[in-house]
Design a protein around this motif. Structure first.
Motif, PDB file in Angstrom:
ATOM      1  N   UNK A 218       0.779  -1.243   0.027  1.00 29.29           N
ATOM      2  CA  UNK A 218       0.158  -0.007   0.082  1.00 29.29           C
ATOM      3  C   UNK A 218       0.853   1.197  -0.023  1.00 29.29           C
ATOM      4  N   UNK A 219       1.951   1.300   0.833  1.00 28.45           N
ATOM      5  CA  UNK A 219       2.826   2.479   0.791  1.00 28.45           C
ATOM      6  C   UNK A 219       3.400   2.585  -0.416  1.00 28.45           C
ATOM      7  N   UNK A 221       2.431   1.464  -3.418  1.00 33.33           N
ATOM      8  CA  UNK A 221       1.465   2.159  -4.444  1.00 33.33           C
ATOM      9  C   UNK A 221       1.153   3.639  -4.207  1.00 33.33           C
ATOM     10  N   UNK A 250       2.094 -10.129  -3.758  1.00 33.71           N
ATOM     11  CA  UNK A 250       0.923  -9.102  -3.987  1.00 33.71           C
ATOM     12  C   UNK A 250       1.213  -8.117  -4.953  1.00 33.71           C
ATOM     13  N   UNK A 251       2.455  -7.591  -5.215  1.00 31.62           N
ATOM     14  CA  UNK A 251       2.644  -6.891  -6.306  1.00 31.62           C
ATOM     15  C   UNK A 251       2.315  -7.362  -7.591  1.00 31.62           C
ATOM     16  N   UNK A 252       2.578  -8.599  -8.081  1.00 25.74           N
ATOM     17  CA  UNK A 252       2.390  -9.311  -9.024  1.00 25.74           C
ATOM     18  C   UNK A 252       3.115  -8.498 -10.181  1.00 25.74           C
ATOM     19  N   UNK A 253       4.052  -8.150 -10.233  1.00 21.22           N
ATOM     20  CA  UNK A 253       4.900  -7.312 -11.392  1.00 21.22           C
ATOM     21  C   UNK A 253       4.182  -5.993 -11.796  1.00 21.22           C
ATOM     22  N   UNK A 254       3.178  -5.356 -10.856  1.00 21.75           N
ATOM     23  CA  UNK A 254       2.480  -4.087 -11.521  1.00 21.75           C
ATOM     24  C   UNK A 254       3.383  -2.952 -11.505  1.00 21.75           C
ATOM     25  N   UNK A 255       4.202  -2.728 -10.414  1.00 23.54           N
ATOM     26  CA  UNK A 255       5.021  -1.599 -10.598  1.00 23.54           C
ATOM     27  C   UNK A 255       6.498  -1.851 -11.346  1.00 23.54           C
ATOM     28  N   UNK A 256       6.745  -1.439 -12.483  1.00 21.88           N
ATOM     29  CA  UNK A 256       7.918  -1.773 -13.270  1.00 21.88           C
ATOM     30  C   UNK A 256       8.847  -0.925 -13.007  1.00 21.88           C
ATOM     31  N   UNK A 260      12.686  -3.374  -8.617  1.00 23.38           N
ATOM     32  CA  UNK A 260      11.808  -4.322  -7.795  1.00 23.38           C
ATOM     33  C   UNK A 260      11.904  -5.658  -8.743  1.00 23.38           C
TER      34      UNK A 260
END
Lengths: 298, 298
Positions: A218-219, A221, A250-256, A260
């Motif tokens: 959460x922090x 994102x 949890x991130x599932x590669x969302x932030x590129x 990371x």
């Protein structure tokens, strides 16, 4: 001229006299009792080492940091009743007659991490301490983030599956916010066991890692820090790999970002200053106050 | 000399030519199809209004904003396959040969809110749009917060009581993250009803307010913004009082500031620029690029 540093905590005040380089010349620990008794001992320590160029305070909170407020420098609505509405900044300033700078304990610690610790050279990062409470500080472009108040990152709400974890949480204000579920006293209350008696393979740690990973995501994102530094008494070494693995899932590669990729070993990092970050950060606040040469308020 | 502004969205590109004052001289809407077809029409519009001092783009994301990356200005891992790895900034720059500035659509909209909208004069605030997705931007000291990447505030995890709301969420990456639970398509899928057909007293809105209030509280504890501006197609007027009431309950007076006393009418505010914030923000980005006089990359 040396500087004074105070890490004002709920159980103890760590006071030090040191140099801007981070070298500590004198240090003492004073148990936190009433404001009057505590401050008498704090002031006596610094008087024995005068002259000082300035004093910096990293304080437990909540504390009023808005310079426009008539209560600037006062402890606010803390559960420690005797300290409510105590003018911490004013008391130090009146007794020692030097410039005094004040910030939260976690903001001070984050400044020290940026200078000497796990975030050296990094401008935008998150420092979180998990102990008797959970507190977080964000440095954005090298400066502690202050908005309407200082952050209260421990009080975010996270998913809490009551079929897996029926523990209701211990936050007096929010019940099962992050701090209510995952601070040291919450772990001890849930498992009816002191932290030091929980073996590394106890399910307490998997659950703790789950809650802290949800909070990290959460922090991330919201603030997209370049690094997360985790300190405090709960953050034992075996928790880090558990947290990193769950953050990845949890991130599932969302932030590129290249930072990371992989195991997050450098991204979610322990504090090498553990136990000293607060007082070193207070020293940096003192150096700022000495440099600006003006009273920080009061 | 006039400026060019592009609000690059997943369904349409809004292009405008305007002045730094915010006055729009020419405007057009181009449906988003393939990159080649879309960009041909975008470039033709601006060529008809040359010369331009600079162009600003507020883009759908994720988009690579790290100037040190070889992919700076590229659309990243979007569900819109044809746009993946498209060099949006480079395409505009090569075709028009003017300085081009790029940020996310929500960061651009937040800049416009700070200049002409609900956050005029406020330095640290949060702008969130709730529509086909949920996106958030934080201005910190007047500057859009960029960390490792741009924020992805819609993807925070919040408490989700599956006994009250068995809907599993629609986020392809995270299932029941905030966006998965509370974006427009999630509401329509949960209730099997178009948004416009849900009456104001439908339980859909109470649930939506709960999720958005939980998110607001998490963002508040982390960023402590001085104001939260909520825009986007889902943010109908009757949602605001429901969200404000739940934020008050969930905070339980934990953050102390005069701005948080009372009904939060000013603190959680609608966007007076609704529908125009994106293109006006792109105009501000163009003005910055013209001022700095240097190419923003490519």
């Amino acid at each position: 001229m040396p500087l004074g540093a105070i890490e004002a905590g709920g159980t103890k005040f760590v006071c030090a006299v040191g140099l801007p380089s981070g070298e500590l010349l004198h240090q003492t620990r004073i148990p936190t009792s009433t404001p009057q008794e505590t401050m008498e001992r704090v002031v006596a320590f610094f008087r024995a080492h005068q002259p000082l160029a300035a004093v910096g305070i990293g304080s437990f909170g909540p504390v009023q940091l808005n310079r426009d407020s008539p209560r600037f420098g006062f402890i606010a609505n803390t559960p420690k009743i005797a300290w409510r509405s105590f003018n911490l900044l004013g008391a130090v300033q009146r007794a020692l007659e030097v410039p005094v700078a004040l910030d939260t304990d976690v903001n001070a610690a984050a400044l020290a991490e940026a200078r000497w610790g796990a975030a050296a050279g990094i401008r935008t990062f998150l420092y979180v301490t998990v102990g008797t409470g959970i507190g977080g500080a964000a440095l954005v472009g090298g400066i502690p983030l202050h908005g309407l108040t200082h952050p209260e990152m421990g009080h975010i709400r996270i998913p809490h599956d009551r079929t897996l974890d029926p523990f209701p949480g211990i936050c007096p204000s929010h019940g099962d916010c992050l701090e209510g579920l995952a601070c040291g006293p919450a772990i001890e209350a849930r498992w009816q066991t002191p932290l030091s008696m929980l073996p590394g393979d106890h399910p307490a740690w998997t659950l703790e890692a789950e809650y802290l990973a949800l909070a990290c995501v959460n922090w991330m994102c919201t603030l997209v820090p370049e690094r997360i530094v985790l300190g405090g008494g709960v953050m034992q070494a075996h928790l880090f790999p558990l947290i990193r693995a769950r953050v990845r899932d949890l991130l599932n590669q969302y932030l590129e970002a290249p930072e990371l990729a992989g195991e997050l070993d450098r991204y979610i990092a322990p504090s090498p200053l553990e136990g000293r970050a607060g007082v070193l950060g207070a020293l940096l606040l003192a150096a700022q106050a000495a440099d600006s040469g003006k009273l920080a308020g009061g």
